[in-house]
Enzyme design. Structure first.
Site, PDB file in Angstrom:
ATOM      1  N   TYR A 143       0.833  -1.210   0.000  1.00  0.00           N
ATOM      2  CA  TYR A 143       0.000   0.000   0.000  1.00  0.00           C
ATOM      3  C   TYR A 143       0.868   1.260   0.000  1.00  0.00           C
ATOM      4  CZ  TYR A 143      -3.001   3.581   2.211  1.00  0.00           C
ATOM      5  OH  TYR A 143      -3.673   4.740   2.536  1.00  0.00           O
ATOM      6  N   ASP A 228      -2.167  -6.698   9.401  1.00  0.00           N
ATOM      7  CA  ASP A 228      -3.230  -5.708   9.216  1.00  0.00           C
ATOM      8  C   ASP A 228      -4.363  -6.415   8.459  1.00  0.00           C
ATOM      9  OD1 ASP A 228      -4.938  -3.686   8.448  1.00  0.00           O
ATOM     10  OD2 ASP A 228      -3.351  -2.281   7.935  1.00  0.00           O
ATOM     11  N   ILE A 230      -7.493  -5.379   7.851  1.00  0.00           N
ATOM     12  CA  ILE A 230      -8.536  -4.399   7.575  1.00  0.00           C
ATOM     13  C   ILE A 230      -9.499  -4.872   6.483  1.00  0.00           C
ATOM     14  CG2 ILE A 230      -7.069  -3.151   5.952  1.00  0.00           C
ATOM     15  CD1 ILE A 230      -8.363  -0.567   6.811  1.00  0.00           C
ATOM     16  N   LYS A 267     -13.180  -0.649   5.602  1.00  0.00           N
ATOM     17  CA  LYS A 267     -13.359  -1.391   4.355  1.00  0.00           C
ATOM     18  C   LYS A 267     -14.530  -2.362   4.421  1.00  0.00           C
ATOM     19  CE  LYS A 267      -9.587   0.744   3.246  1.00  0.00           C
ATOM     20  NZ  LYS A 267      -9.612   1.946   2.378  1.00  0.00           N
TER      21      LYS A 267
END
Length: 461
Positions: A143, A228, A230, A267
């Site tokens: 990212y 992570d 998410i 998300k």
């Protein structure tokens, strides 16, 4: 004199990922008001499910009215709240996270630290786990915002774990060891590995074998493992999502103090504007320190109140997660199908809000300069903001992240029409160039042959 932070360029704001956003904001697409504007395909937002949440809110007006059992809780919520968070909200979050993982993992609210989104959670973990100049290994492509989130204020360094397209960007032992050795060659003290599962930008979930490898590696090196998760609730195709905590449990490492998870509702529920995230850790010192740090970025009481009620509705969350998979799968398929008609392929994805798109055949050369030139043309001339692989630290030019869940079906059709037109024009232009060159080449060959014949004839005479 200003601080070194003010003068630092480590924020990453000059990345093409952010520059594309700037171009979009100058000329945003609108179906009726600005149909020739730039379509935003660089934003990983989940806008496909607002109708479900809005319907729930209409059925529960008292929640928005800050009422509980028909009695106002306004004064209670308006007053100062302890930074540990509302117990009802933490309980609801723990159950929701467990539900996403098929209840194979249970979450203890005492090990949770609430944060203002995953950005805050990741940065807080960096402050807790590393000192300035220490390093974390991250699978690349990764990212683009990680440089800002992890490095800018903490001083932590990122060393990429180089993954390649030839094996679908799977994490390998060799890639892990190479990244670890490279960090030490740079005199960096490696404090851990951080992954995003499912991957942003790849849209693929980390396999059980990869997670097993990562835990074995971090355990052997005595470093931290941060996952992570998410996008955990966005997995819509096989293989199903597997949490690092599930694999840790299978390896009898479920109480390991060096394993940490980040989560957010940005998300899975499409609520980035609510800024709701958390850290989950078995490490009491990390939980204690992170909780103290969370006072610099708290989740508002009314937000916790609203979401505690929403997430506690089992019937709603069950329907939502089922519909979530269905709609995301359909939207992914629409994007892949539209690109395929234009002769463009993608890495096979099973989660996330984007696809990793292969535009290598459209590059004029196998370089990042050519990738940048193609990206500029796509943003400025075609009118699509997508993120080039270089902004994601990809080693191979020509890959792009394309988001698909932040727009209507009609807007996606517009975008696919533009892609098809762009590829056709490029192909025809290329054919025209080749035809012109072929004609010129034939003419040169004829002249060359004629000249040779002439010389040959003269020598014979």
């Amino acid at each position: 004199m200003l601080s070194s932070k003010v003068n630092s360029e480590s924020h990453g704001q000059d990345s093409s990922y952010f520059l594309g956003w700037q171009e979009y904001e100058k000329n945003p697409f609108h179906e009726t008001l600005n149909p020739s504007g730039i379509v935003q395909m660089g934003l990983a937002e989940n806008q496909l499910f607002f109708d479900l949440i809005e319907s729930w809110l209409e059925e529960h007006p008292g929640v928005l009215g800050l009422k509980k059992n028909e009695e106002s809780v306004f004064r209670q919520l308006a007053l100062f709240q302890d930074y540990h968070g509302l117990p009802a909200f933490k309980d609801a979050m723990a159950k929701f996270m467990g539900k996403i993982r098929g209840n194979k993992v249970k979450f203890d609210t005492n090990k949770m630290v609430l944060t203002a989104g995953s950005t805050s959670a990741n940065e807080t973990l960096m402050f807790c786990l590393a000192n300035p100049g220490d390093a974390f290994l991250i699978p690349a492509p990764y990212y683009p915002g990680s440089d800002r989130d992890l490095k800018w204020r903490t001083g932590v360094e990122i060393v990429p774990i180089h993954c390649v397209s030839s094996n679908g960007y799977k994490i390998t032992k060799e890639a892990l060891e190479n990244a670890y050795d490279r960090a030490h060659e740079l005199n960096l003290n490696v404090k851990g590995v951080l992954i995003t599962n499912p991957s942003n930008p790849l849209g693929t979930s980390t396999t059980r074998d990869e997670l097993d490898l990562l835990l074995t590696f971090t355990s052997a090196k005595k470093i931290h493992m941060v996952s992570d998760e998410i996008y955990s609730g966005t997995v819509f195709d096989s293989p199903e999502f597997t949490s690092v905590l599930e694999v840790a449990k299978d390896k009898n490492m479920d109480l390991d103090e060096k394993i940490h998870v980040v989560y957010s509702l940005s998300k899975d529920l499409g609520l980035p504007g609510f800024h709701v995230g958390l850290i989950y850790s078995n490490n009491e010192k990390v939980v204690s320190a992170a909780t103290k740090m969370s006072s610099f970025g708290l989740i508002s009481s009314q937000t916790q109140h609203l979401l505690a009620n929403l997430l506690s509705d089992e019937r709603f969350t069950t329907k939502y997660l089922e519909e979530n998979k269905k709609r995301l799968r359909e939207r992914r398929d629409s994007l892949v199908s539209g690109l395929k008609k234009a002769g463009i392929g993608c890495l096979k994805s099973n989660g996330g809000l984007f696809c990793w798109v292969d535009l290598r055949h459209l590059l004029r050369s196998d370089t990042f300069e050519a990738e940048h030139s193609l990206w500029t043309k796509i943003v400025c001339e075609v009118g699509l903001n997508i993120s080039p692989g270089s902004s994601c630290h990809c080693d191979e030019p020509g890959w792009f992240r394309v988001c698909f869940a932040n727009m209507s079906d009609q807007t996606l059709e517009v975008a696919m029409g533009r892609v098809h037109g762009f590829v056709m024009n490029n192909t025809n232009h290329g054919k025209q160039k080749r035809t012109m060159w072929d004609s010129r080449r034939r003419s040169l060959i004829n002249k060359w042959v004629s000249k040779l014949s002439s010389v040959h004839c003269e020598s014979e005479r």
